[in-house]
Motif scaffolding. Structure first.
Motif, PDB file in Angstrom:
ATOM      1  N   TYR A  29       0.815  -1.218   0.000  1.00  0.00           N
ATOM      2  CA  TYR A  29       0.000   0.000   0.000  1.00  0.00           C
ATOM      3  C   TYR A  29       0.845   1.264   0.000  1.00  0.00           C
ATOM      4  O   TYR A  29       0.319   2.365   0.178  1.00  0.00           O
ATOM      5  CB  TYR A  29      -0.941  -0.010   1.205  1.00  0.00           C
ATOM      6  N   GLY A  30       2.151   1.115  -0.164  1.00  0.00           N
ATOM      7  CA  GLY A  30       3.013   2.279  -0.344  1.00  0.00           C
ATOM      8  C   GLY A  30       3.512   2.930   0.926  1.00  0.00           C
ATOM      9  O   GLY A  30       3.926   4.097   0.900  1.00  0.00           O
ATOM     10  N   TYR A  31       3.504   2.204   2.038  1.00  0.00           N
ATOM     11  CA  TYR A  31       3.951   2.784   3.306  1.00  0.00           C
ATOM     12  C   TYR A  31       5.184   2.066   3.823  1.00  0.00           C
ATOM     13  O   TYR A  31       5.360   0.862   3.610  1.00  0.00           O
ATOM     14  CB  TYR A  31       2.850   2.704   4.368  1.00  0.00           C
ATOM     15  N   GLN A  32       6.022   2.793   4.530  1.00  0.00           N
ATOM     16  CA  GLN A  32       7.119   2.197   5.279  1.00  0.00           C
ATOM     17  C   GLN A  32       6.621   1.914   6.688  1.00  0.00           C
ATOM     18  O   GLN A  32       5.866   2.711   7.255  1.00  0.00           O
ATOM     19  CB  GLN A  32       8.322   3.142   5.294  1.00  0.00           C
ATOM     20  N   ARG A  40       2.362  -9.834  24.384  1.00  0.00           N
ATOM     21  CA  ARG A  40       1.012  -9.378  24.712  1.00  0.00           C
ATOM     22  C   ARG A  40       0.564  -8.140  23.947  1.00  0.00           C
ATOM     23  O   ARG A  40      -0.568  -7.697  24.112  1.00  0.00           O
ATOM     24  CB  ARG A  40       0.904  -9.101  26.216  1.00  0.00           C
ATOM     25  N   ALA A  41       1.429  -7.564  23.112  1.00  0.00           N
ATOM     26  CA  ALA A  41       1.034  -6.333  22.421  1.00  0.00           C
ATOM     27  C   ALA A  41       1.863  -6.151  21.154  1.00  0.00           C
ATOM     28  O   ALA A  41       2.959  -6.698  21.016  1.00  0.00           O
ATOM     29  CB  ALA A  41       1.207  -5.122  23.341  1.00  0.00           C
ATOM     30  N   LEU A  42       1.285  -5.359  20.226  1.00  0.00           N
ATOM     31  CA  LEU A  42       1.974  -4.970  18.991  1.00  0.00           C
ATOM     32  C   LEU A  42       1.997  -3.449  18.921  1.00  0.00           C
ATOM     33  O   LEU A  42       0.994  -2.795  19.219  1.00  0.00           O
ATOM     34  CB  LEU A  42       1.242  -5.513  17.764  1.00  0.00           C
ATOM     35  N   MET A  43       3.127  -2.885  18.516  1.00  0.00           N
ATOM     36  CA  MET A  43       3.204  -1.443  18.307  1.00  0.00           C
ATOM     37  C   MET A  43       3.647  -1.203  16.870  1.00  0.00           C
ATOM     38  O   MET A  43       4.701  -1.698  16.450  1.00  0.00           O
ATOM     39  CB  MET A  43       4.170  -0.777  19.278  1.00  0.00           C
ATOM     40  N   LEU A  44       2.828  -0.475  16.127  1.00  0.00           N
ATOM     41  CA  LEU A  44       3.058  -0.250  14.704  1.00  0.00           C
ATOM     42  C   LEU A  44       3.213   1.239  14.410  1.00  0.00           C
ATOM     43  O   LEU A  44       2.445   2.059  14.904  1.00  0.00           O
ATOM     44  CB  LEU A  44       1.884  -0.812  13.889  1.00  0.00           C
ATOM     45  N   THR A  45       4.200   1.564  13.597  1.00  0.00           N
ATOM     46  CA  THR A  45       4.379   2.927  13.105  1.00  0.00           C
ATOM     47  C   THR A  45       4.442   2.887  11.591  1.00  0.00           C
ATOM     48  O   THR A  45       5.222   2.120  11.016  1.00  0.00           O
ATOM     49  CB  THR A  45       5.671   3.557  13.659  1.00  0.00           C
ATOM     50  N   LEU A  46       3.585   3.683  10.940  1.00  0.00           N
ATOM     51  CA  LEU A  46       3.572   3.810   9.483  1.00  0.00           C
ATOM     52  C   LEU A  46       3.941   5.235   9.108  1.00  0.00           C
ATOM     53  O   LEU A  46       3.525   6.185   9.785  1.00  0.00           O
ATOM     54  CB  LEU A  46       2.161   3.516   8.930  1.00  0.00           C
ATOM     55  N   TYR A  47       4.699   5.370   8.038  1.00  0.00           N
ATOM     56  CA  TYR A  47       5.022   6.731   7.580  1.00  0.00           C
ATOM     57  C   TYR A  47       5.263   6.740   6.077  1.00  0.00           C
ATOM     58  O   TYR A  47       5.643   5.735   5.475  1.00  0.00           O
ATOM     59  CB  TYR A  47       6.225   7.301   8.331  1.00  0.00           C
ATOM     60  N   ASP A  48       4.988   7.900   5.495  1.00  0.00           N
ATOM     61  CA  ASP A  48       5.193   8.129   4.069  1.00  0.00           C
ATOM     62  C   ASP A  48       5.768   9.533   3.921  1.00  0.00           C
ATOM     63  O   ASP A  48       5.075  10.537   4.150  1.00  0.00           O
ATOM     64  CB  ASP A  48       3.870   8.002   3.313  1.00  0.00           C
ATOM     65  N   ASP A  49       7.037   9.612   3.579  1.00  0.00           N
ATOM     66  CA  ASP A  49       7.713  10.912   3.503  1.00  0.00           C
ATOM     67  C   ASP A  49       7.116  11.805   2.428  1.00  0.00           C
ATOM     68  O   ASP A  49       7.017  13.028   2.592  1.00  0.00           O
ATOM     69  CB  ASP A  49       9.214  10.712   3.229  1.00  0.00           C
ATOM     70  N   GLU A  50       6.684  11.229   1.302  1.00  0.00           N
ATOM     71  CA  GLU A  50       6.155  12.043   0.206  1.00  0.00           C
ATOM     72  C   GLU A  50       4.842  12.719   0.600  1.00  0.00           C
ATOM     73  O   GLU A  50       4.603  13.878   0.264  1.00  0.00           O
ATOM     74  CB  GLU A  50       5.953  11.178  -1.031  1.00  0.00           C
ATOM     75  N   LYS A  51       3.961  11.979   1.290  1.00  0.00           N
ATOM     76  CA  LYS A  51       2.667  12.537   1.691  1.00  0.00           C
ATOM     77  C   LYS A  51       2.720  13.198   3.066  1.00  0.00           C
ATOM     78  O   LYS A  51       1.706  13.705   3.543  1.00  0.00           O
ATOM     79  CB  LYS A  51       1.615  11.434   1.701  1.00  0.00           C
TER      80      LYS A  51
END
Length: 241
Positions: A29-32, A40-51
């Motif tokens: 989907y075009g994300y890093q 017991r847990a998940l931590m997610l970070t998504l980023y898109d420098d262009e947008k």
């Protein structure tokens, strides 16, 4: 992505598989993405420098079990997203379908696990009477485990009570000298409780460098093994075997 990762974690996927699937979907989907996986847990970070887009969230995982249909289903879904260009709505629908997949009927689970217990007894050298005892003990212990789990008992207490019931039944055969090798039935009637998945995932995580998850899963497997041993020890003391 967090829902998919949570489903994978609660379905007994190892850490590397969870990270691979999440990264594959995010990239499609075009994300890093950066992902932290704990027991017991998940931590997610998504980023898109262009947008100039940034997203970060933490999600707790549900109690762990084993459901390989979900594990393989999410893996197939991630490849479909990459190769067939599924949109977000298609991915959400597939994830919801996987989440609502029905379990096998209870009687099938009881029958097949009991058959496995009898088969283990046969492989150990037990005769037909010993196989019958092992099957009955396995079935009874599994019923106890299922019922205590429904009542939200502590997971280790569920394992202990199941091992206790299975050992009480098979241990009685040893006490009465029923069958040809009743000790084989006693030894194999609790094998359905062995935490094979937890120990395999622990080794897999350790080899992949996911040390903390490997240690946590390994300790969990050892606690389950200790609960089984404690149940058998109580029966040995009760029957003075």
């Amino acid at each position: 992505l967090l829902d998919a990762g949570s489903l994978l974690m609660s379905s007994a996927a190892n850490t590397a598989r969870i990270r691979t699937n999440i990264m594959r979907i995010a990239g499609a989907y075009g994300y890093q993405a950066e992902l932290l996986v704990t027991h017991r847990a998940l931590m997610l970070t998504l980023y898109d420098d262009e947008k100039d887009y940034f997203f970060s969230r933490l999600k707790r995982t549900s109690p762990h079990g084993a459901n390989f249909r979900i594990v393989s289903g999410i893996s197939r879904m991630s490849w479909s997203i990459v190769e067939e260009k599924w949109n977000l709505e298609q991915a959400k629908q597939e994830l919801e379908r996987l989440r609502t997949l029905p379990h096998y009927p209870r009687w099938i689970i009881l029958f097949m696990v009991s058959l496995a217990g009898a088969s283990f007894c046969r492989l150990a050298g037990g005769g037909s009477p010993d196989m019958l005892v092992a099957a009955i003990a396995t079935c009874s212990g599994l019923i106890v485990r299922q019922e205590t789990a429904k009542k939200s008992f502590n997971v280790y207490l569920c394992i202990f009570l199941a091992a206790l019931v299975s050992s009480l039944i098979s241990g009685l055969a040893v006490k009465l000298h029923a069958g040809t090798h009743p000790e084989y039935a006693f030894a194999t009637s609790v094998l359905y409780l062995i935490p094979g998945i937890q120990l395999i995932n622990s080794l897999s995580d350790l080899l992949d460098g996911n040390i903390m998850n490997g240690i946590v899963r390994g300790v969990n497997g050892l606690m389950i093994s200790f609960s089984i041993a404690l149940g058998m020890l109580c029966v040995i003391m009760i029957y003075d075997l």
